[in-house]
Write a protein that holds these residues in place. Structure first.
Motif, PDB file in Angstrom:
ATOM      1  N   ASP A   1     -25.193  13.930 -32.301  1.00  0.00           N
ATOM      2  CA  ASP A   1     -24.545  15.243 -32.333  1.00  0.00           C
ATOM      3  C   ASP A   1     -24.517  15.811 -30.920  1.00  0.00           C
ATOM      4  O   ASP A   1     -25.378  16.597 -30.529  1.00  0.00           O
ATOM      5  CB  ASP A   1     -25.302  16.191 -33.267  1.00  0.00           C
ATOM      6  N   PRO A   2     -23.530  15.419 -30.108  1.00  0.00           N
ATOM      7  CA  PRO A   2     -23.507  15.827 -28.700  1.00  0.00           C
ATOM      8  C   PRO A   2     -23.345  17.329 -28.503  1.00  0.00           C
ATOM      9  O   PRO A   2     -23.791  17.869 -27.490  1.00  0.00           O
ATOM     10  CB  PRO A   2     -22.315  15.059 -28.118  1.00  0.00           C
ATOM     11  N   THR A   3     -22.730  18.014 -29.453  1.00  0.00           N
ATOM     12  CA  THR A   3     -22.564  19.461 -29.312  1.00  0.00           C
ATOM     13  C   THR A   3     -23.889  20.187 -29.531  1.00  0.00           C
ATOM     14  O   THR A   3     -24.245  21.113 -28.793  1.00  0.00           O
ATOM     15  CB  THR A   3     -21.514  19.971 -30.309  1.00  0.00           C
ATOM     16  N   LYS A   4     -24.626  19.754 -30.516  1.00  0.00           N
ATOM     17  CA  LYS A   4     -25.898  20.389 -30.849  1.00  0.00           C
ATOM     18  C   LYS A   4     -27.022  19.926 -29.932  1.00  0.00           C
ATOM     19  O   LYS A   4     -27.946  20.693 -29.628  1.00  0.00           O
ATOM     20  CB  LYS A   4     -26.256  20.086 -32.309  1.00  0.00           C
ATOM     21  N   ASN A   5     -26.970  18.677 -29.483  1.00  0.00           N
ATOM     22  CA  ASN A   5     -28.071  18.100 -28.699  1.00  0.00           C
ATOM     23  C   ASN A   5     -27.564  17.563 -27.359  1.00  0.00           C
ATOM     24  O   ASN A   5     -27.594  16.351 -27.124  1.00  0.00           O
ATOM     25  CB  ASN A   5     -28.747  16.962 -29.483  1.00  0.00           C
ATOM     26  N   PRO A   6     -27.082  18.423 -26.470  1.00  0.00           N
ATOM     27  CA  PRO A   6     -26.579  17.923 -25.183  1.00  0.00           C
ATOM     28  C   PRO A   6     -27.687  17.264 -24.374  1.00  0.00           C
ATOM     29  O   PRO A   6     -28.797  17.768 -24.286  1.00  0.00           O
ATOM     30  CB  PRO A   6     -26.057  19.184 -24.498  1.00  0.00           C
ATOM     31  N   PHE A   7     -27.358  16.118 -23.791  1.00  0.00           N
ATOM     32  CA  PHE A   7     -28.342  15.331 -23.059  1.00  0.00           C
ATOM     33  C   PHE A   7     -28.661  15.971 -21.708  1.00  0.00           C
ATOM     34  O   PHE A   7     -27.769  16.417 -20.986  1.00  0.00           O
ATOM     35  CB  PHE A   7     -27.810  13.917 -22.837  1.00  0.00           C
TER      36      PHE A   7
ATOM     37  N   ALA B   1     -22.819   5.860 -34.153  1.00  0.00           N
ATOM     38  CA  ALA B   1     -22.660   7.102 -33.399  1.00  0.00           C
ATOM     39  C   ALA B   1     -22.446   6.810 -31.921  1.00  0.00           C
ATOM     40  O   ALA B   1     -21.616   7.452 -31.262  1.00  0.00           O
ATOM     41  CB  ALA B   1     -23.888   7.989 -33.595  1.00  0.00           C
ATOM     42  N   GLN B   2     -23.184   5.839 -31.385  1.00  0.00           N
ATOM     43  CA  GLN B   2     -22.962   5.433 -29.990  1.00  0.00           C
ATOM     44  C   GLN B   2     -21.534   4.932 -29.806  1.00  0.00           C
ATOM     45  O   GLN B   2     -20.859   5.280 -28.827  1.00  0.00           O
ATOM     46  CB  GLN B   2     -23.931   4.313 -29.591  1.00  0.00           C
ATOM     47  N   ALA B   3     -21.116   4.084 -30.742  1.00  0.00           N
ATOM     48  CA  ALA B   3     -19.774   3.502 -30.621  1.00  0.00           C
ATOM     49  C   ALA B   3     -18.696   4.582 -30.674  1.00  0.00           C
ATOM     50  O   ALA B   3     -17.706   4.524 -29.933  1.00  0.00           O
ATOM     51  CB  ALA B   3     -19.567   2.468 -31.734  1.00  0.00           C
ATOM     52  N   ARG B   4     -18.874   5.583 -31.544  1.00  0.00           N
ATOM     53  CA  ARG B   4     -17.893   6.659 -31.626  1.00  0.00           C
ATOM     54  C   ARG B   4     -17.770   7.400 -30.304  1.00  0.00           C
ATOM     55  O   ARG B   4     -16.669   7.753 -29.867  1.00  0.00           O
ATOM     56  CB  ARG B   4     -18.274   7.630 -32.757  1.00  0.00           C
TER      57      ARG B   4
END
Length: 647
Positions: free
Chosen positions: A634-640, A404-407
């Protein structure tokens, strides 16, 4: 009435029990599985334990014997169950405690919620003031090791007779008792000290002793196997002692003859670390000398489920071996810090997560092997605090998160979004740190710099590529470093950031930055992330881009702010730095001040943006790494969103 066994194996009960076991931390059982290792596959491990309990396939793992020193100079043997067994035993203890505790004597104070040593001491003092001037003090010989299983189980069966699921629950308890007896070669006898359920079972069994004394009017205050009998005359005290001995014999136990005596309060009596003399109660305090050669600082002592918002993140202790001629060896199962052949400190591996080994310290082969077995990281550092290498057990269990990081690294839109978040976090904390340091002096140039930083922050949303963001960060640095230098008592003239350092402030920041880098590195690994896959910093060979990414928000408060504060408080002084043509050497006193200042800062609590609870900085590092991992999945669901300093 709820079914005991169905409740025991429910998700809620087992997860609650895990939380308690993790909070208590503790060392591994005989299988060598630590809290941290169990937690890495927490959901799978809990599910497996649940299925084994439900299907009747459960069997406890091996116990691990540990000897700990007693206050009287002897040794107490603890037999530590495996983590999975401690979870199951805690689940049973939590289930039975509300049923059994109401049955216990009001003068029993150990291992009970809402009761304490101080309450037991106050009870003794209250009885003394009521005219009970004589005391028979004693304890029960090898109490935990001597409790017979069959009478214990028979009484427990009777008390639980109306509860559905009683038989399955009793079968499980009987299995633990049998297992302990077999491992200790004492079949049919004994509770495992170190077992989560043993204190409850001990109190339950000894309640018969309390009841027997109460029935004949004897006043007893008991704390586990330690107790005092109070009487108004010497004869009554001796008589009470005889009755107590007889009641214990009826239940397969005996008094400890060497620790039994009858005395008046006027002569003094010690109980639970308090000395009773006439009308006074004095707390006895031991204050061992602090070793000056080694620092051991701790974050909050809680090792708890990942992402649990109600609790602190994992405890993380660092042992620093930065002074000359220190040797890390092994004594029994503990690390032994030695100087010139003499032990100056002993630390159990469960009490330390990382050891930092300075250039003049030595680690023996057996200490290295113990560190690997116990999951303790070793970081080897040079005299400037820079990391030269690591020793740790390999981990290969989070490939999905690494992918997931690599993607995200390979997706320009997501990389840009995350890079923007990190630069924004870095600039906000730079600005906040300047505000904090400038509170007293109110330097106008610093105020101007903070205003300019605000403008740069407002430009970040318009940056269309990572190089543009890096350019804005560079523009912010050109404002920040001179302003920071103006707020540091050790700086003369215009300050600029340098690596390698050519002045004391840069040398101090470099040393602290290396410490922060190691902390972030460890947090990233504990969160299951790959240290090389960054989004702001470009991934490349031999470059921990993810570490540098997550350091962004922590640099200002934990390195730059700490360094300036140490100089301003004269805890760092120019005399501690030997400035040469191309380098700066920090002396022992300076390194000690840096380590102490850093540890004091990372141990302070503030409100976490992640859990909304009070956390230490070091705990927030772990929370932030986990938040970064959720964003990657899941960057959309869990924005940092990183930790931002308050002004």
């Amino acid at each position: 009435m709820r079914d005991l066994f169905s409740t025991l194996i429910s998700d809620e009960q087992l997860v609650s029990a895990w939380g308690k076991v993790a909070e208590n931390s503790g060392s591994p059982g005989g299988d060598g599985v630590t809290i941290q290792k169990f937690q890495r596959r927490l959901e799978q491990n809990i599910r497996l334990l649940q299925a084994q309990l439900r299907d009747g396939d459960y069997f406890p793992g091996p116990l691990r014997a540990v000897d700990i020193p007693k206050r009287d100079g002897g040794q107490r043997r603890l037999n530590i169950p495996c983590v999975r067994d401690r979870i199951a035993q805690t689940a049973v203890a939590q289930l039975l405690d509300p049923v059994l505790d109401p049955l216990f004597s009001p003068d029993s104070f150990a291992y009970r919620s809402g009761r304490s040593v101080d309450m037991a001491v106050r009870r003794v003092d209250a009885l003394r003031r009521q005219g009970y001037g004589w005391v028979a003090e004693s304890d029960i010989r090898r109490c935990f090791d001597s409790i017979p299983h069959e009478p214990l189980l028979a009484r427990l069966s009777e008390v639980l007779r109306d509860h559905p699921g009683r038989d399955e629950t009793l079968d499980l308890i009987a299995l633990w008792l049998e297992h302990f007896g077999a491992e200790m070669d004492t079949p049919g006898v004994g509770l495992s000290q170190g077992s989560p359920i043993a204190p409850l079972l001990c109190n339950f069994y000894l309640d018969q002793f309390d009841d027997g004394l109460a029935e004949i009017g004897i006043r007893c205050v008991r704390f586990a196997d330690d107790f005092v009998l109070l009487a108004k005359t010497e004869a009554q005290a001796h008589n009470a002692l005889g009755h107590a001995s007889g009641i214990l014999r009826e239940h397969g136990l005996e008094l400890h003859g060497d620790k039994t005596r009858v005395v008046p309060f006027d002569e003094g009596m010690e109980f639970l670390g308090h000395l009773f003399i006439r009308s006074m109660v004095l707390r006895q305090v031991s204050d061992p000398d602090e070793d000056s050669g080694t620092l051991l600082k701790a974050a909050p002592p809680a090792v708890l489920p990942a992402d649990d918002p109600q609790h602190d993140a994992e405890a993380y202790r660092v042992l620093y071996l930065t002074e000359d001629e220190l040797v890390l060896d092994l004594r029994n199962l503990s690390f032994s810090v030695q100087r010139e052949g003499h032990e100056v400190m002993a630390v159990h591996p469960e009490a330390v997560a990382r050891v930092e080994v300075g250039p003049d310290a030595t680690v023996t082969d057996r200490a290295l092997r113990q560190a690997l077995a116990a999951g303790v990281e070793l970081a080897f550092v040079d005299g400037r605090g820079q990391t030269k290498g690591w020793l740790r057990a390999p981990e290969f269990d989070r490939a999905g998160l690494h992918l997931a990081q690599a993607r995200l690294c390979l997706d320009p839109a997501f990389s840009l979004d995350m890079a923007r978040r990190l630069v924004d976090l870095r600039l906000r904390n730079m600005r906040a740190q300047l505000h904090r340091l400038n509170r007293g002096s109110r330097d106008p140039q610093v105020i101007a710099a903070t205003a300019a930083l605000g403008r740069i922050l407002r430009k970040l949303p318009d940056c269309g590529a990572v190089p543009e963001l890096m350019g804005q960060e560079g523009a912010a640095a050109a404002l920040y470093w001179p302003a920071l230098g103006r707020l540091c008592a050790a700086v003369q003239g215009n300050f600029m950031r340098q690596r390698p350092a050519l002045d004391p402030l840069n040398a101090a920041i470099n040393y602290l930055t290396a410490m922060l880098e190691r902390d972030i590195h460890s947090a990233i690994l504990r969160a299951g992330l790959h240290p090389g896959f960054g989004l702001l910093h470009t991934p490349r060979d031999r470059h921990e881009a993810c570490v540098y990414d997550l350091m962004e928000g922590f640099r200002a408060p934990l390195t730059e702010g700490v360094a300036v504060t140490l100089f301003n408080q004269s805890r760092l002084r120019d005399q501690m730095f030997d400035v040469c043509d191309d380098s700066v050497r920090i002396d022992r006193e300076g390194i000690r001040a840096l380590i102490t200042g850093y540890e004091r800062t990372v141990s302070r609590k503030l409100r976490s943006v992640h859990s909304r609870q009070q956390r230490t900085w070091r705990a927030i590092m772990l929370e932030e790494a986990r938040a970064f991992g959720r964003h990657c999945s899941d960057p959309t669901k869990n924005p940092f969103k990183g930790q931002v300093l308050d002004y």
